[in-house]
Design an enzyme around this catalytic site. Sequence first.
Site, PDB file in Angstrom:
ATOM      1  N   HIS A  43       0.390  -8.860   9.275  1.00 23.13           N
ATOM      2  CA  HIS A  43       0.093  -7.477   8.883  1.00 23.13           C
ATOM      3  C   HIS A  43       0.397  -6.454   9.997  1.00 23.13           C
ATOM      4  CE1 HIS A  43      -1.645  -9.340   5.474  1.00 23.13           C
ATOM      5  NE2 HIS A  43      -2.807  -9.627   5.998  1.00 23.13           N
ATOM      6  N   LYS A  96       0.846  -1.207   0.000  1.00 22.30           N
ATOM      7  CA  LYS A  96       0.000   0.000   0.000  1.00 22.30           C
ATOM      8  C   LYS A  96       0.871   1.244   0.000  1.00 22.30           C
ATOM      9  CE  LYS A  96      -3.801  -2.137   2.532  1.00 22.30           C
ATOM     10  NZ  LYS A  96      -4.912  -1.978   1.610  1.00 22.30           N
ATOM     11  N   GLU A 153     -12.301  -4.958  10.527  1.00 24.07           N
ATOM     12  CA  GLU A 153     -13.106  -5.293   9.340  1.00 24.07           C
ATOM     13  C   GLU A 153     -14.556  -5.394   9.771  1.00 24.07           C
ATOM     14  OE1 GLU A 153     -10.776  -8.387   6.685  1.00 24.07           O
ATOM     15  OE2 GLU A 153     -10.665  -8.948   8.780  1.00 24.07           O
TER      16      GLU A 153
END
Length: 487
Positions: free
Chosen positions: A239, A181, A215
């Site tokens: 992550h 990203k 999420e």
Amino acid sequence: MSELKSLCDITIFGGHGDLAFRKLMPALYHLSNAGYLDEKSRIITATRDSMSHEEHCDLVKLKLKEFLSDDGFEEEKFSYFKKQLHVVIIEFNADESYKGLQDLLNEYPQRERINYLSTAPDFFGTICKTMSHLGLVSPQSRVVLEKPIGRNLQSSHVINDEVLNYFDESQIYRIDHYLGKDTVQNIMALRFSNRFFMPLWDANHIDHIQITVAESVGVEGRWGYYNEYGAMRDMVQNHLMQLLCLVAMEPPCSLDADSVRDEKVKVLRSLRTMTHSDIKEKTVRAQYSKGSIDGIPVPGYLDGDNVNTSTTETFVALRVDIDNWRWNGVPFYLRSGKRMSRQNSEIIIHFKSIPHSIFVNQGKFISENKLVITLQPNESIYLELMNKVPGLSEQMLLKPVELELNTPLKVAHKPDAYERLLLDIIRANPTLFMRLDEVDAAWKWADVILDGWEEDIIPLKSYSAGTDGPSAAVQLIARDGRSWQDE
Ligand code: NAP
């Protein structure tokens, strides 16, 4: 247009799977059309779906139309991309089924070869072994491994050792798509290209750091997979640890792959190992029960078909300490969960409060400066600073304002993380990929917590779907006199 077009053969094992269609093909379509791939490069899908070349191309076209995020599908562009598409039928466990791939690759034995293993890790060893025995692994070959790489240090060793029998560590690219990203890479740019942050980035000036990856979706048809792993293995060990490394690492001596990865691994090795009492005080694990998201009722984790009892955590909150000079006494609070109130991935650097306020009656309204780095749903960075409210009031009124630090440059197409990562693999640049010692260090630290949970040192809590996790997560941070940013 790129300055350099790469000539390579990219084989996607598991090429008709979800990841291949949703992420890899759209990324390759963009790279191809942006001129990063030589037109003679080949994108070879290895699948056990028996189909002709034309049927395969039709399927890829259909999926591109479905998954290209930005109306990027154009017939003309697809006609160009189609020339690079190939399909071979392979059953991973049947050596003889690799013949079609062998013939195809042997047409250009000197070419750089990228083997993208978009499969469950159980197949990594088998595929690498077969490719090697068929003489299809050369010094120009690379292999890409998707997560999860194991459930713990031991199983990660088994998987990595199998691959290392056939590929050198320098040929292995372990993907963590968060690192692809733009905003995540911007953390390095901000930290190491601005003098402004340099003297502030330590325990003298930073109070604590929060990293949240929330999420709102549930396990979305992947219950079987998820139940084997849970939030700690699926999100935190990889992550969140990678994000923590980028925030906490020392400046590398250069941007070359090993300099960056050397610094990241030092952070992972400095993570304080949790004792049993730490696990009780500094960790929370929980599972969602039924609730509602945006007013729509959603079932609990155990409410699906064919679901038995399970103690797999869908939420984790942790207080993590880093034992080194820079971060002595600065807690990192980590949170990740499914079926939370909203999708939100954020890193917040909370600076310390000012030592003394001269603003009479305003002291309690002065909030600490924050650097807020948002990765999802939209990437952005802003610095929260105190400012005077305009006007003639007798007492100076203050208010926090957000100073946006987003790159103002508008780009026609914002590349997806997989595009960045695939291009780096094509260019043989492993900086954004996890080296084996990083994976080992992350597992070594996470295993202690997972083992403690296995022994039921702390109970599995419950939270309603659509909330921000269990109250225990609020207490975890409140014990230190702090609160989560969203409270
Ligand atoms: P998937 O949809 O199940 O795809 C796996 C593919 O492998 C399927 O097309 C399957 O073919 C094929 N396959 C399975 N066994 C095979 C065999 N014996 N011989 C030949 N082909 C076989 O899984 P995925 O979601 O794409 O995920 C792939 C990998 O990426 C997994 O390790 C996953 O954890 C990881 N990952 C996925 C995502 C994501 O967003 N999907 C994100 C991060 C990581 P059939 O269709 O014929 O069964």
